[in-house]
Motif scaffolding. Sequence first.
Motif, PDB file in Angstrom:
ATOM      1  N   HIS A   1       0.833  -1.206   0.000  1.00 15.60           N
ATOM      2  CA  HIS A   1       0.000   0.000   0.000  1.00 15.60           C
ATOM      3  C   HIS A   1       0.865   1.253   0.000  1.00 15.60           C
ATOM      4  O   HIS A   1       0.628   2.183  -0.788  1.00 15.60           O
ATOM      5  N   VAL A   2       1.869   1.291   0.869  1.00 12.50           N
ATOM      6  CA  VAL A   2       2.706   2.484   0.980  1.00 12.50           C
ATOM      7  C   VAL A   2       3.579   2.646  -0.257  1.00 12.50           C
ATOM      8  O   VAL A   2       3.726   3.759  -0.789  1.00 12.50           O
ATOM      9  N   VAL A   3       4.156   1.564  -0.730  1.00 14.32           N
ATOM     10  CA  VAL A   3       5.026   1.654  -1.905  1.00 14.32           C
ATOM     11  C   VAL A   3       4.235   2.156  -3.109  1.00 14.32           C
ATOM     12  O   VAL A   3       4.690   3.041  -3.848  1.00 14.32           O
ATOM     13  N   LYS A   4       3.047   1.626  -3.313  1.00 18.09           N
ATOM     14  CA  LYS A   4       2.260   2.051  -4.470  1.00 18.09           C
ATOM     15  C   LYS A   4       1.743   3.486  -4.314  1.00 18.09           C
ATOM     16  O   LYS A   4       1.529   4.188  -5.304  1.00 18.09           O
ATOM     17  N   ALA A   5       1.586   3.935  -3.074  1.00 20.06           N
ATOM     18  CA  ALA A   5       1.138   5.310  -2.850  1.00 20.06           C
ATOM     19  C   ALA A   5       2.249   6.316  -3.131  1.00 20.06           C
ATOM     20  O   ALA A   5       1.983   7.403  -3.656  1.00 20.06           O
ATOM     21  N   PHE A   6       3.497   5.960  -2.796  1.00 17.66           N
ATOM     22  CA  PHE A   6       4.582   6.932  -2.861  1.00 17.66           C
ATOM     23  C   PHE A   6       5.659   6.607  -3.890  1.00 17.66           C
ATOM     24  O   PHE A   6       6.458   7.483  -4.227  1.00 17.66           O
ATOM     25  N   ALA A   7       5.689   5.370  -4.354  1.00 21.37           N
ATOM     26  CA  ALA A   7       6.665   4.987  -5.389  1.00 21.37           C
ATOM     27  C   ALA A   7       5.994   3.995  -6.336  1.00 21.37           C
ATOM     28  O   ALA A   7       6.376   2.833  -6.407  1.00 21.37           O
ATOM     29  N   PRO A   8       4.959   4.453  -7.046  1.00 21.08           N
ATOM     30  CA  PRO A   8       4.130   3.524  -7.835  1.00 21.08           C
ATOM     31  C   PRO A   8       4.878   2.797  -8.937  1.00 21.08           C
ATOM     32  O   PRO A   8       4.409   1.760  -9.422  1.00 21.08           O
TER      33      PRO A   8
ATOM     34  N   ILE B   1      -8.083 -14.807   3.691  1.00 19.22           N
ATOM     35  CA  ILE B   1      -9.179 -13.967   4.168  1.00 19.22           C
ATOM     36  C   ILE B   1      -9.629 -13.078   3.017  1.00 19.22           C
ATOM     37  O   ILE B   1      -8.812 -12.353   2.434  1.00 19.22           O
ATOM     38  N   PRO B   2     -10.896 -13.105   2.644  1.00 18.37           N
ATOM     39  CA  PRO B   2     -11.348 -12.367   1.459  1.00 18.37           C
ATOM     40  C   PRO B   2     -10.974 -10.889   1.462  1.00 18.37           C
ATOM     41  O   PRO B   2     -10.508 -10.364   0.446  1.00 18.37           O
ATOM     42  N   ALA B   3     -11.168 -10.202   2.582  1.00 20.27           N
ATOM     43  CA  ALA B   3     -10.874  -8.766   2.635  1.00 20.27           C
ATOM     44  C   ALA B   3      -9.391  -8.492   2.422  1.00 20.27           C
ATOM     45  O   ALA B   3      -9.008  -7.481   1.818  1.00 20.27           O
ATOM     46  N   VAL B   4      -8.545  -9.393   2.915  1.00 22.36           N
ATOM     47  CA  VAL B   4      -7.103  -9.215   2.747  1.00 22.36           C
ATOM     48  C   VAL B   4      -6.708  -9.450   1.292  1.00 22.36           C
ATOM     49  O   VAL B   4      -5.887  -8.721   0.730  1.00 22.36           O
ATOM     50  N   LEU B   5      -7.310 -10.454   0.684  1.00 29.64           N
ATOM     51  CA  LEU B   5      -7.053 -10.676  -0.741  1.00 29.64           C
ATOM     52  C   LEU B   5      -7.451  -9.457  -1.555  1.00 29.64           C
ATOM     53  O   LEU B   5      -6.727  -9.051  -2.478  1.00 29.64           O
ATOM     54  N   ASP B   6      -8.575  -8.854  -1.239  1.00 33.58           N
ATOM     55  CA  ASP B   6      -9.000  -7.647  -1.952  1.00 33.58           C
ATOM     56  C   ASP B   6      -7.952  -6.549  -1.848  1.00 33.58           C
ATOM     57  O   ASP B   6      -7.640  -5.868  -2.840  1.00 33.58           O
ATOM     58  N   ASP B   7      -7.416  -6.354  -0.660  1.00 30.14           N
ATOM     59  CA  ASP B   7      -6.359  -5.348  -0.490  1.00 30.14           C
ATOM     60  C   ASP B   7      -5.122  -5.709  -1.305  1.00 30.14           C
ATOM     61  O   ASP B   7      -4.492  -4.845  -1.922  1.00 30.14           O
ATOM     62  N   LEU B   8      -4.771  -6.983  -1.299  1.00 26.62           N
ATOM     63  CA  LEU B   8      -3.572  -7.419  -2.012  1.00 26.62           C
ATOM     64  C   LEU B   8      -3.718  -7.226  -3.517  1.00 26.62           C
ATOM     65  O   LEU B   8      -2.762  -6.837  -4.200  1.00 26.62           O
ATOM     66  N   LEU B   9      -4.892  -7.482  -4.028  1.00 26.06           N
ATOM     67  CA  LEU B   9      -5.125  -7.332  -5.465  1.00 26.06           C
ATOM     68  C   LEU B   9      -4.912  -5.892  -5.931  1.00 26.06           C
ATOM     69  O   LEU B   9      -4.597  -5.648  -7.098  1.00 26.06           O
ATOM     70  N   LEU B  10      -5.059  -4.951  -5.018  1.00 20.52           N
ATOM     71  CA  LEU B  10      -4.897  -3.542  -5.368  1.00 20.52           C
ATOM     72  C   LEU B  10      -3.439  -3.095  -5.421  1.00 20.52           C
ATOM     73  O   LEU B  10      -3.135  -2.071  -6.033  1.00 20.52           O
ATOM     74  N   VAL B  11      -2.528  -3.854  -4.791  1.00 20.81           N
ATOM     75  CA  VAL B  11      -1.160  -3.351  -4.651  1.00 20.81           C
ATOM     76  C   VAL B  11      -0.077  -4.277  -5.197  1.00 20.81           C
ATOM     77  O   VAL B  11       1.030  -3.822  -5.486  1.00 20.81           O
TER      78      VAL B  11
ATOM     79  N   MET C   1      -2.687 -18.202  -0.932  1.00 23.78           N
ATOM     80  CA  MET C   1      -2.873 -16.786  -1.230  1.00 23.78           C
ATOM     81  C   MET C   1      -2.373 -16.447  -2.633  1.00 23.78           C
ATOM     82  O   MET C   1      -2.977 -15.625  -3.340  1.00 23.78           O
ATOM     83  N   THR C   2      -1.293 -17.082  -3.062  1.00 19.53           N
ATOM     84  CA  THR C   2      -0.785 -16.837  -4.413  1.00 19.53           C
ATOM     85  C   THR C   2      -1.795 -17.314  -5.455  1.00 19.53           C
ATOM     86  O   THR C   2      -2.075 -16.607  -6.440  1.00 19.53           O
ATOM     87  N   ARG C   3      -2.338 -18.495  -5.269  1.00 20.92           N
ATOM     88  CA  ARG C   3      -3.368 -18.976  -6.190  1.00 20.92           C
ATOM     89  C   ARG C   3      -4.577 -18.049  -6.185  1.00 20.92           C
ATOM     90  O   ARG C   3      -5.162 -17.770  -7.236  1.00 20.92           O
ATOM     91  N   SER C   4      -4.930 -17.565  -5.006  1.00 19.51           N
ATOM     92  CA  SER C   4      -6.071 -16.658  -4.898  1.00 19.51           C
ATOM     93  C   SER C   4      -5.797 -15.361  -5.647  1.00 19.51           C
ATOM     94  O   SER C   4      -6.680 -14.832  -6.336  1.00 19.51           O
ATOM     95  N   TRP C   5      -4.572 -14.844  -5.523  1.00 18.22           N
ATOM     96  CA  TRP C   5      -4.223 -13.612  -6.226  1.00 18.22           C
ATOM     97  C   TRP C   5      -4.335 -13.805  -7.738  1.00 18.22           C
ATOM     98  O   TRP C   5      -4.899 -12.960  -8.439  1.00 18.22           O
ATOM     99  N   HIS C   6      -3.838 -14.899  -8.239  1.00 20.83           N
ATOM    100  CA  HIS C   6      -3.870 -15.127  -9.687  1.00 20.83           C
ATOM    101  C   HIS C   6      -5.298 -15.351 -10.199  1.00 20.83           C
ATOM    102  O   HIS C   6      -5.626 -14.919 -11.315  1.00 20.83           O
ATOM    103  N   GLN C   7      -6.139 -15.990  -9.394  1.00 25.96           N
ATOM    104  CA  GLN C   7      -7.506 -16.266  -9.837  1.00 25.96           C
ATOM    105  C   GLN C   7      -8.486 -15.173  -9.419  1.00 25.96           C
ATOM    106  O   GLN C   7      -9.664 -15.227  -9.792  1.00 25.96           O
ATOM    107  N   ARG C   8      -7.986 -14.204  -8.637  1.00 20.01           N
ATOM    108  CA  ARG C   8      -8.797 -13.065  -8.179  1.00 20.01           C
ATOM    109  C   ARG C   8     -10.026 -13.510  -7.395  1.00 20.01           C
ATOM    110  O   ARG C   8     -11.079 -12.881  -7.420  1.00 20.01           O
ATOM    111  N   ARG C   9      -9.874 -14.583  -6.684  1.00 21.86           N
ATOM    112  CA  ARG C   9     -10.915 -15.081  -5.789  1.00 21.86           C
ATOM    113  C   ARG C   9     -10.229 -15.970  -4.750  1.00 21.86           C
ATOM    114  O   ARG C   9      -9.100 -16.440  -4.965  1.00 21.86           O
TER     115      ARG C   9
END
Length: 327
Positions: A191-198, A241-251, A213-221
């Motif tokens: 989150h911080v890296v993408k905010a200040f050094a995208p 955890i679904p909410a954490v995956l959502d955050d991870l997908l953003l960064v 979690m890696t499989r979840s990131w690639h499948q976006r679910r």
Amino acid sequence: MQEKTRLDTARIRAARRVIDPVFLDTPLYRCEALEHDLACTVSIKLETANPVRSFKARGTEVVASRLADNASRAVVCASAGNLGQALAWSGRGRGLDVTVVASRFATVAKLDRIRALGARLELVDGDHELARERAAAIARYDGIRLVEDSLDIETCEGAATIGLELVDTAPSFDTVLIALGGGALATGIGHVVKAFAPEVEVICVQPLGAPAMTRSWHQRRVVTTDLIDTIADGVAGRRPIPAVLDDLLLVADDAVVVEEASIIAGMRMLLDRAGLVVEPSAALGIAAILEDRDRFAGRHVVTIVCGSNVDVDAYHRWVGAARVDGF
């Protein structure tokens, strides 16, 4: 997927004000001794140089600072070992009653340290997911605060203070490699890296034997797994955890898995070249470079060395194993 992250930059900056300074501003340095073998510039962010030898206390300090003002001063968590130590340390300093639930198969050194820090330790006959279920049951029955690593935003935003230190003090780097387990470290720093050094590429690294979690990131679910087979106990989860995956997908720009042999080779390299004794989870970044040297060739990579709580006998067995890829 949620459209906005749960993390907040202002809260992350505020977190620095409640975290004991002993956990802040950890060493960050270029490690030239690693660079010949890895064919890239490597900087280490050393999150082991503190009283609990992992980054987890950044988050538990935020949790404990808020609980200290509550009428109920009891708290419970499930832990593979590092979160439990961190919560015990933070709770002891603020007069909290801390219970930690862990698998009886967890690293003995981590369990012993949790007890030494004054927490009540309850062991379950199963893996970390069973410990999570038991901790939740204790919280419901006793009416006390349940700390859920990565789900509780304090754990993510505490970890995110590492990101502030990277972007505020690091020389120019183009890649950050972050161990991926429950996701607090990766989502916080990301989150911080993408905010200040995208322009910096955020790459998460997980063991092949614990890839949920890696499989979840690639499948976006959310993708769960039935089994775990890795020495990297600190990142060994089966149910993202679904909410954490959502955050991870953003960064996160990418999420990769690495072989056990590469993790061991990374641990050996950190010992031989950098003088660092690390637990398997902390060697994931080096393992990722070892497995794909061409990808990182010529780049400046920061890797987070996130923990050094390791069973000594197991460590000697691992680093004494046959060398990998000529190292």
